[in-house]
Structure formats: structure tokens, C-alpha cells
Design an enzyme around this catalytic site. Sequence first.
Site, PDB file in Angstrom:
ATOM      1  N   ARG A 128     -17.162   4.799  -3.359  1.00 50.08           N
ATOM      2  CA  ARG A 128     -16.721   3.405  -3.359  1.00 50.08           C
ATOM      3  C   ARG A 128     -17.029   2.744  -4.708  1.00 50.08           C
ATOM      4  O   ARG A 128     -16.242   1.972  -5.235  1.00 50.08           O
ATOM      5  CB  ARG A 128     -17.383   2.611  -2.219  1.00 50.08           C
ATOM      6  CG  ARG A 128     -17.121   1.121  -2.345  1.00 50.08           C
ATOM      7  CD  ARG A 128     -17.445   0.259  -1.126  1.00 50.08           C
ATOM      8  NE  ARG A 128     -18.454   0.761  -0.243  1.00 50.08           N
ATOM      9  CZ  ARG A 128     -19.775   0.725  -0.501  1.00 50.08           C
ATOM     10  NH1 ARG A 128     -20.235   0.184  -1.610  1.00 50.08           N
ATOM     11  NH2 ARG A 128     -20.627   1.230   0.362  1.00 50.08           N
ATOM     12  N   TYR A 146       4.185 -15.230  -3.681  1.00 53.22           N
ATOM     13  CA  TYR A 146       4.276 -14.197  -2.654  1.00 53.22           C
ATOM     14  C   TYR A 146       3.685 -14.755  -1.350  1.00 53.22           C
ATOM     15  O   TYR A 146       2.619 -15.377  -1.367  1.00 53.22           O
ATOM     16  CB  TYR A 146       3.493 -12.972  -3.131  1.00 53.22           C
ATOM     17  CG  TYR A 146       3.459 -11.844  -2.142  1.00 53.22           C
ATOM     18  CD1 TYR A 146       4.592 -11.090  -1.894  1.00 53.22           C
ATOM     19  CD2 TYR A 146       2.291 -11.531  -1.452  1.00 53.22           C
ATOM     20  CE1 TYR A 146       4.566 -10.052  -0.978  1.00 53.22           C
ATOM     21  CE2 TYR A 146       2.253 -10.498  -0.549  1.00 53.22           C
ATOM     22  CZ  TYR A 146       3.398  -9.759  -0.310  1.00 53.22           C
ATOM     23  OH  TYR A 146       3.369  -8.737   0.599  1.00 53.22           O
ATOM     24  N   ASP A 206      -0.474 -13.346 -11.666  1.00 56.88           N
ATOM     25  CA  ASP A 206       0.055 -12.198 -10.939  1.00 56.88           C
ATOM     26  C   ASP A 206       1.253 -11.679 -11.738  1.00 56.88           C
ATOM     27  O   ASP A 206       2.307 -12.307 -11.772  1.00 56.88           O
ATOM     28  CB  ASP A 206       0.458 -12.649  -9.524  1.00 56.88           C
ATOM     29  CG  ASP A 206       0.989 -11.505  -8.668  1.00 56.88           C
ATOM     30  OD1 ASP A 206       1.483 -10.512  -9.240  1.00 56.88           O
ATOM     31  OD2 ASP A 206       0.929 -11.613  -7.434  1.00 56.88           O
ATOM     32  N   LYS A 211       4.243  -2.019  -6.406  1.00 51.81           N
ATOM     33  CA  LYS A 211       5.585  -2.353  -6.863  1.00 51.81           C
ATOM     34  C   LYS A 211       5.926  -1.557  -8.132  1.00 51.81           C
ATOM     35  O   LYS A 211       5.990  -0.351  -8.086  1.00 51.81           O
ATOM     36  CB  LYS A 211       5.683  -3.861  -7.060  1.00 51.81           C
ATOM     37  CG  LYS A 211       5.047  -4.680  -5.923  1.00 51.81           C
ATOM     38  CD  LYS A 211       5.746  -4.551  -4.592  1.00 51.81           C
ATOM     39  CE  LYS A 211       4.953  -5.123  -3.421  1.00 51.81           C
ATOM     40  NZ  LYS A 211       4.490  -6.497  -3.551  1.00 51.81           N
TER      41      LYS A 211
HETATM   42  C1  LIG Z   1       3.532  -7.362  -2.944  1.00 48.62           C
HETATM   43  C2  LIG Z   1       2.971  -8.467  -3.741  1.00 48.62           C
HETATM   44  C3  LIG Z   1       1.639  -8.862  -3.580  1.00 48.62           C
HETATM   45  C4  LIG Z   1       0.720  -8.256  -2.538  1.00 48.62           C
HETATM   46  O1  LIG Z   1       0.431  -6.930  -2.818  1.00 48.62           O
HETATM   47  P1  LIG Z   1       0.134  -5.809  -1.711  1.00 48.62           P
HETATM   48  O2  LIG Z   1      -0.001  -4.570  -2.489  1.00 48.62           O
HETATM   49  O3  LIG Z   1       1.276  -5.820  -0.749  1.00 48.62           O
HETATM   50  O4  LIG Z   1      -1.140  -6.238  -1.022  1.00 48.62           O
HETATM   51  C5  LIG Z   1       1.169  -9.864  -4.403  1.00 48.62           C
HETATM   52  N1  LIG Z   1       1.962 -10.455  -5.321  1.00 48.62           N
HETATM   53  C6  LIG Z   1       3.250 -10.103  -5.488  1.00 48.62           C
HETATM   54  C7  LIG Z   1       4.070 -10.792  -6.516  1.00 48.62           C
HETATM   55  C8  LIG Z   1       3.792  -9.106  -4.695  1.00 48.62           C
HETATM   56  O5  LIG Z   1       5.083  -8.782  -4.852  1.00 48.62           O
END
Ligand SMILES: *Cc1c(COP(=O)(O)O)cnc(C)c1O
Length: 380
Positions: free
Chosen positions: A46, A98, A170, A195
Site C-alpha cells: 500500500r 464531472y 482536473d 480516460k
Molecule cells: C471520470 C472522471 C472523473 C472520475 O474518475 P474515476 O476514475 O471514474 O473515479 C473525474 N473527473 C473527470 C473529468 C472525469 O471524466
Amino acid sequence: MRSRTQFVHAGGGADRATGAVNPPIHLSSTFAQLAPNRNRGYVYGRSANPTRTVLERALAEIEHGRTGLAFSSGLGALTTLLEQFPAGSRVVAMDDLYGGTWRLLDHHRRQFGLEVEFADLTTPLAVERALAEPADLVFVESPTNPLMKLVDLRALARAAHRGRGLLAVDNTFASPALQRPLDCGADVVLHSTTKYLSGHSDVIGGALVLAQKRLGERMRWLQNAVGAVPSPFDCFLVLRGIRTLELRMRAHGEAARAVAEVLATHRKVRAVHYPGLASHPQHRLARRQMSGFGGMLSAELRGGVPAARRFLRRVKLFTLAESLGGVESLVEHPALMTQASLPKADRAAHGITDGLLRFSCGIEDPADLADDVRTALAGV
Ligand SMILES: *Cc1c(COP(=O)(O)O)cnc(C)c1O
């Protein structure tokens, strides 16, 4: 070094012990110690894992940060970041986010006494107003999800720092192939590596990259304390995705442009949101801040939910699914799917209408995607 080269080499070269050009997947939860509290840098999986270390080094390099940290999901990364802010801390967040990010911030507001204000941060005036009272954390996406609004990251970093707050961005939609928030003055970059970074819709993961060493050390401590860490195999997959990030982002951008052009000239479409179109209200900022416009766009069909449903039934190359950033094209309906956790009044107030569709354009031939959208629109 240019990005394309950097993405291929990020994280270091061949494995020192064996010469393997890819990092071994170290499936070990614990590590032999030389003597009590004397070790080779690894104690327990971890806290640190050698495969994860290679990914984390790569994440720091590609986002131009000091410290990279990998997590089991994007929201795992956000949860860990929020652990840094005690009750009463003030968070100013972009109002187009999101859905899961909105839900988690709202949960922290209700449950843990975080003071959260959602604000439109697309104009200097709005930024000034939202930060008149200083914030401990300013949290934004740019481009935003799903309306593709942009935030002037340099200006926002200055405003956040004037109030001694941190700016976290983000960067999931743009990826470091198109935009580097830390170079614009941001303190934290967050990713859903699910993504574009992994890029093949086969892993759930997250990341934080920190510009300052001290904050990086603090976050590494929290990463271990909270424990939302990824498996070594998932680390390997994200790292493999990073190798082709620049090539993929280029192809995603070409595909999105072709689709945006079909949508923008069609009479059944009320509005198209794509920063690469000259008609986008922040097209000039996009040109200044990004080196490409990415694979995401949204469009509002005339005729609300029924029209959207007809389009979704007819489209063939776009799979109806949440998520984004994979090599295959996806389409989704924010009001019924990803943004369904927002109250309807909030959705409407923020322009997430019933006819809105969000497209994640893959790396198929742009002409095939354009044909597919044209054909589906004809049947709406
Ligand atoms: C998918 C997404 C998240 C969340 O991420 P996960 O891997 O699904 O927990 C946060 N911000 C954006 C812009 C996203 O597209």
C-alpha cells in the site's frame, strides 16, 4: 524534450535488474527487510510498489510536476486530496464538473463541514467575485464536463495564490498532451487515468501530480493513510497507455473536429460546444492555453429527450456508454446519465438541457464518424 518523446520514455529506462524494457508487474504485497526497519525502499504494497513507482515517476514527468501519485480511481485521488482540508476550509469549485466530483464535494460539505461554493469561473469578473473571500482550495476542470467551458488557468492561479489558496485542475479532458496546468501556475493536477492516459477503456485509475515538494510529501503520506491505491497490473496498463498519448490525442482531435463540423451546420442541432470551433466563445483562450482541442464535445439537439433518444438509437459507431477517452467512440446523455446526480433545477441552470449529448470521439477514421453522425441526424 518534446512531449511525444517524453511520453515514450517517461518513468525511466529499462529495468535495472533484468534489462526488461517494460517494468515488471511486481505482484507482492510485502517486501523482505534487511533488518528491522532497514529495507530496499519497499516495505508494504500500500505504501509503495516498484511498478507503481515507475508510473508515478512518469506522471510527474509528463505533467511537469515534482511528485506523481497513482490512485485506484479519479475519485480516490480527489478523496485523498480533500483529506488535506479540515472542517471549515473554503473550497471554490467550477460550476460545470464531472457529476461524481460534484457529488463528492457536496458530500464533504454536508458531512464534514467543508464550505463549498460552486461558481462560474469563466470570466475575470466571476473569478474576482468568487474569490473576494479567499479560498483554501480552488478546484476546476478545463475544458469542463460536459459543456466544454474553459478557465483561464494562469489568471485563476494568480487569483487563488493572492488569497493563499491552492489551485487544483482536473486535467482529464485535455491530458498533458494538450495542456499543462502546472506550467500555468496551478499547484495540483488531478486525473482520472481511466480516460485518456490509459486510453483503452480497460482500467479504472486516478492520479495527483503536485508542483511543490512539501505538498507532494504530504499527499504521499495521505495516499498511504487513506489507501486508495491501484493494483500493480493497473499501473502497468496506465503506463502502457501513456506511451501513445500524444499520437492518440492528435487522432482524437481530428475525429472531434470532423464530428463538430457536421453538428455545427445541421439544422436539427441547436448548439455545439467544442473549443476548436471558431464559434466557441473561448476559442482564443483555447488557442493560447492548449496545443490542441481534444476529442470531447457536446451538442444540443432540438427536440429534447425524444430527439436525443432517436439519435442514440440510430448512431452505429458511437457506443452508448458513460466514460470517455478510449480508442473507440462513445456517446452519452448527461441529463439522464453522468449528470443525473445533479438536481434537475441545477442541471437546467447550468445549461445541461434534455437535448444535450456528449461525444467522446475515438481514433476511428474521422470521415466514418462524421458519416455516422450525419446518418443518425437524418433519422431524428
Ligand atoms: C471520470 C472522471 C472523473 C472520475 O474518475 P474515476 O476514475 O471514474 O473515479 C473525474 N473527473 C473527470 C473529468 C472525469 O471524466
